[in-house]
Design a protein around this motif. Structure first.
Motif, PDB file in Angstrom:
ATOM      1  N   ASP A   7       6.658 -13.883  17.526  1.00 41.03           N
ATOM      2  CA  ASP A   7       6.540 -13.618  18.956  1.00 41.03           C
ATOM      3  C   ASP A   7       7.784 -12.931  19.499  1.00 41.03           C
ATOM      4  N   ARG A  43       5.685 -18.494  13.672  1.00 39.25           N
ATOM      5  CA  ARG A  43       5.015 -18.026  14.894  1.00 39.25           C
ATOM      6  C   ARG A  43       6.034 -17.635  15.960  1.00 39.25           C
ATOM      7  N   GLN A  44       7.045 -18.467  16.162  1.00 39.06           N
ATOM      8  CA  GLN A  44       8.054 -18.181  17.175  1.00 39.06           C
ATOM      9  C   GLN A  44       8.833 -16.911  16.856  1.00 39.06           C
ATOM     10  N   SER A  95       8.306  -9.691  16.187  1.00 34.67           N
ATOM     11  CA  SER A  95       7.118  -9.042  15.624  1.00 34.67           C
ATOM     12  C   SER A  95       7.182  -8.877  14.104  1.00 34.67           C
TER      13      SER A  95
END
Length: 323
Positions: free
Chosen positions: A81, A77-78, A84
């Motif tokens: 973010d 997820r990081q 992309s």
């Protein structure tokens, strides 16, 4: 964020149904999931096979369930973010049975009819390792065969205890091991299973044209794949009709079935050249298991023969169990 499908008033689900035939043809594992909780909304069959999860059940799970550690999901997820996209990252996934395997993983955010989604694509790095091991083993077998030819008479019969072509055991040794393992089960308890594998698309053996080289090459690859997939306590043998037999001590039918699925999946990754054309390897498998009331291996072997016959009638990738 990349747009996968133009907005035309349809729903994301309709778009997924339209894309499913394309998803199924992707060479590699492909999974589409929700970016919030990772819930899988679409996947191809290869992803289902490698994750050891039936396709229908796969759609009820989160992609993050197949990561060995919760921290892996947070890291993905990081990174998404920040960048992309994640491309070709080496990491591990975990099957529903808890087996870990190495993959090359790519993840990207996309828009499907204005609905955000994550596209996971991955390939099993162990396949490349297996292929490398198979090639090394192939070279060893060739050298070993040449050495045997030098020391045996041309008209000499094949060893009863060892198969010259593939390097696996002969049927004399296999039968001795089957009787010994049956006695062990009768004395101490436990389980004993046996597997028979036949190549269903092997090239014709035409000695006057190519000395059967394509046929022998594929048979050696199949035998070496069996050897790479078993434990030290298991035994692989080749029968006169080129059936490969695998004796599996302390293994029940579920364990034997899992080995059969792995062998068929790995064989499908192998290709061979015959008369200038490339072909994909394929096989079918019969399985049987020693029953508690049996005092010898003969009934188990008879059921194995019948299971293999039914598998051959079914064709490529069939697995028939007769416990």
């Amino acid at each position: 964020m990349t747009r996968l499908f133009a907005t035309d008033g349809g729903t994301a689900m309709t778009a997924l149904q339209t894309l499913q035939p394309l998803i199924d043809t992707v060479q590699g594992c492909l999974v589409l999931s929700s970016p919030d909780d990772g819930r899988i909304v679409s996947a191809n069959q290869l992803a289902s096979i490698l994750l050891a999860c039936p396709h229908d059940e796969l759609l009820d799970r989160s992609m993050y369930d197949f990561l060995p550690h919760p921290a892996d999901a947070d890291a993905i997820r990081q990174d998404l973010d920040a960048h992309s996209m994640i491309y070709n990252r080496g990491m591990q996934l975990r099957t529903v049975n808890g087996r870990h395997f190495d993959v090359q993983l790519s993840v990207r955010k996309v828009s499907l009819n204005d609905a955000a989604m994550l596209v996971f694509s991955f390939s099993d790095r162990t396949e490349a390792k297996v292929m490398s091991q198979l090639l090394d083993y192939e070279r060893q077998l060739v050298q070993r065969s040449l050495n045997i030819v030098k020391t045996l008479k041309e008209e000499g019969s094949q060893s009863q205890d060892e198969d010259r072509l593939t390097g696996v055991a002969g049927m004399h040794r296999m039968m001795a091991a089957a009787h010994a393992e049956t006695s062990r089960v009768l004395r101490y308890g436990g389980t004993l299973s046996i597997l028979a594998l036949v190549l269903v698309n092997a090239p014709d053996m035409v000695p006057r044209e190519d000395d059967g080289s394509a046929y022998n090459h594929l048979l050696r690859l199949a035998a070496s794949l069996c050897l790479q997939s078993i434990r030290d306590s298991d035994l692989v043998a080749r029968r006169d009709d080129n059936t490969l037999i695998v004796l599996l001590p302390s293994t029940d039918m579920n364990g034997a079935s899992e080995l059969a699925r792995r062998l068929i999946t790995s064989l499908r990754q192998l290709t061979f050249l015959y008369q200038g054309e490339e072909h994909q390897a394929a096989a079918c498998v019969g399985l049987s298991e020693l029953r508690p009331d049996e005092a010898g291996p003969k009934p188990m072997l008879e059921r194995l023969e019948y299971a293999l016959q039914k598998a051959q009638e079914g064709g490529a990738n069939y697995i028939i169990r007769l416990p």
